[in-house]
Design a protein around this motif. Structure first.
Motif, PDB file in Angstrom:
ATOM      1  N   LYS A  59       0.827  -1.210   0.000  1.00  0.00           N
ATOM      2  CA  LYS A  59       0.000   0.000   0.000  1.00  0.00           C
ATOM      3  C   LYS A  59       0.860   1.258   0.000  1.00  0.00           C
ATOM      4  O   LYS A  59       0.577   2.219  -0.726  1.00  0.00           O
ATOM      5  N   GLN A  60       1.887   1.244   0.840  1.00  0.00           N
ATOM      6  CA  GLN A  60       2.764   2.412   0.896  1.00  0.00           C
ATOM      7  C   GLN A  60       3.427   2.668  -0.454  1.00  0.00           C
ATOM      8  O   GLN A  60       3.545   3.824  -0.893  1.00  0.00           O
ATOM      9  N   ASP A  61       3.838   1.609  -1.119  1.00  0.00           N
ATOM     10  CA  ASP A  61       4.595   1.765  -2.367  1.00  0.00           C
ATOM     11  C   ASP A  61       3.709   2.159  -3.543  1.00  0.00           C
ATOM     12  O   ASP A  61       4.075   3.026  -4.340  1.00  0.00           O
ATOM     13  N   ILE A  62       2.539   1.534  -3.680  1.00  0.00           N
ATOM     14  CA  ILE A  62       1.706   1.871  -4.844  1.00  0.00           C
ATOM     15  C   ILE A  62       1.080   3.250  -4.688  1.00  0.00           C
ATOM     16  O   ILE A  62       0.667   3.854  -5.678  1.00  0.00           O
ATOM     17  N   ALA A  63       1.023   3.765  -3.450  1.00  0.00           N
ATOM     18  CA  ALA A  63       0.496   5.116  -3.237  1.00  0.00           C
ATOM     19  C   ALA A  63       1.419   6.165  -3.856  1.00  0.00           C
ATOM     20  O   ALA A  63       1.000   7.317  -4.054  1.00  0.00           O
ATOM     21  N   ARG A  64       2.641   5.783  -4.190  1.00  0.00           N
ATOM     22  CA  ARG A  64       3.588   6.712  -4.799  1.00  0.00           C
ATOM     23  C   ARG A  64       3.381   6.835  -6.313  1.00  0.00           C
ATOM     24  O   ARG A  64       4.002   7.693  -6.948  1.00  0.00           O
TER      25      ARG A  64
END
Length: 393
Positions: free
Chosen positions: A159-164
């Motif tokens: 989640k943290q990564d695809i939010a970028r």
């Protein structure tokens, strides 16, 4: 001129196939190549496929070209199988040379629409995803996906990564039966992914290569349908190689869901153009097999029954292997094999342990410890379980 070419790195899975063939030991086990095998070690031709081919042979009167986008009947039948209630006012589609061709055309389409995009791809993913993007010169970044400790999904990291991902970027997702790990998102987690994409404006590209191999034909389409019904733009690359068993026919489809009818028409024209530039008219024989099956009630029912038998065989092998390992290890640390779905599981072994399986037990896995469950049978499961324990995995 040709002497100026540079040597290309060999495909690791193809290298593994050749190494397996050269091994003269009796009882060797191939768990590397990603094809389904029955208990006799054969990749069978499905009953409905044979019947459809017979019908085509008897009725076909021409081998003339089909349309640039492929036969409408095939595209319609595939859209219905994947999406259920097809949003015809938003849907563009083209037949492709296998699922790999669909991925390539999807990335080409995305680059035409947004030359500055970045592709966000799971770590790990199917190695050919990365190979294609590197060859195309597409910038990509990996997002966290697999948790090596639990052998499940590192969802917080994902989640943290695809939010970028930015507006117009591509986020490549596996619709079901994640390759190479076998670890899948829950429906609730898919809803969270959708919310992240809706906020960022990134476009999902769903690779759906194993529909019917995980929890069932309809269940395996749920995530793709959720995404398609929730976001304004979605790309879907689907393959018929596994669920119809027509690997060599190279039968795939690219579907694009656009925000409105005008964007759909632009997408349809661009996708047909890409087909023309790449291979002109797509192959038809496999597509005609699929449409013949999907549009005939009796053939479709027989195909669905056999597909369910294939799925049940793989689930049974998962249960057996997890039970064997539970008994040999005296722990439940291999129970993730039961929870995973599809053809593959990642064992979490080191390259040295994978090499030990190959050298000591003639068991061939991909170097990242991806295990093809469909390469096993009831007799080879105990052999593999013992070898896993002996290798210290």
């Amino acid at each position: 001129m040709l002497s100026n070419l540079k040597p290309q790195a060999a495909d690791k899975i193809l290298m593994l196939i050749e190494e397996f063939k050269a091994d003269t030991r009796q009882g060797k086990i191939d768990l590397g190549v990603g094809v389904y095998k029955d208990p006799q070690g054969v990749t069978p031709v499905m009953r409905a496929v044979k019947a459809a081919e017979q019908r085509i042979w008897e009725s076909q009167t021409s081998k003339a070209y089909t349309g640039l986008a492929g036969e409408p009947e095939y595209r319609s039948a595939m859209a219905e199988m994947v999406l259920g209630d097809v949003p015809a006012d938003r849907l563009a589609s083209v037949a492709t040379v296998g699922g790999t061709g669909a991925i390539r055309q999807a990335l080409e389409l995305a680059r035409m629409a947004n030359p500055g995009l970045t592709v966000h791809v799971a770590d790990p993913t199917w190695p050919n995803h990365l190979s294609i993007m590197k060859f195309m010169g597409l910038p990509f970044v990996e997002y966290r996906y697999f948790d090596a400790a639990s052998r499940g999904v590192d969802f917080d990291g994902m989640k943290q990564d695809i939010a970028r991902a930015g507006k117009g970027d591509i986020v490549l997702l596996h619709g079901c039966c994640h390759n190479p790990t076998g670890a899948n998102l829950t429906q609730e987690q898919w809803q969270e992914v959708i919310a992240i994409l809706a906020k960022s404006g990134a476009v999902p590209l769903i690779d759906l290569a194993y529909q019917g191999f995980g929890d069932g034909l309809e269940a395996d389409a749920v995530a793709t349908r959720l995404v398609a019904g929730s976001l304004p733009e979605v790309l879907i690359a689907a393959s018929c190689s596994k669920n119809f068993g027509i690997y060599r026919e190279r039968t795939g489809i690219l579907m694009a869901l656009a925000e409105n009818g005008a964007a759909r028409d632009l997408s349809q024209g661009a996708m047909a153009f890409l087909n023309r530039q790449t291979y002109s008219f797509p192959p038809d024989h496999g597509a005609r097999i699929v449409s013949t099956i999907l549009t005939d009630a009796a053939l479709r029912a027989d195909w669905a029954t056999e597909l369910e038998e294939v799925r049940g065989t793989m689930l049974g092998l998962r249960d057996q292997l997890a039970a064997e390992l539970r008994e040999l290890s005296g722990s439940d640390r291999f129970d993730f094999i039961q929870r995973h779905r599809g053809m593959f599981s990642r064992l979490g072994a080191t390259p040295e342990q994978v090499a030990k399986l190959r050298s000591d037990a003639a068991i061939y896995l991909v170097g990242d410890s991806r295990l093809n469950i469909a390469g096993l049978n009831r007799d080879t499961v105990p052999v593999l379980a013992r070898a896993i324990i002996d290798a210290g995995i």
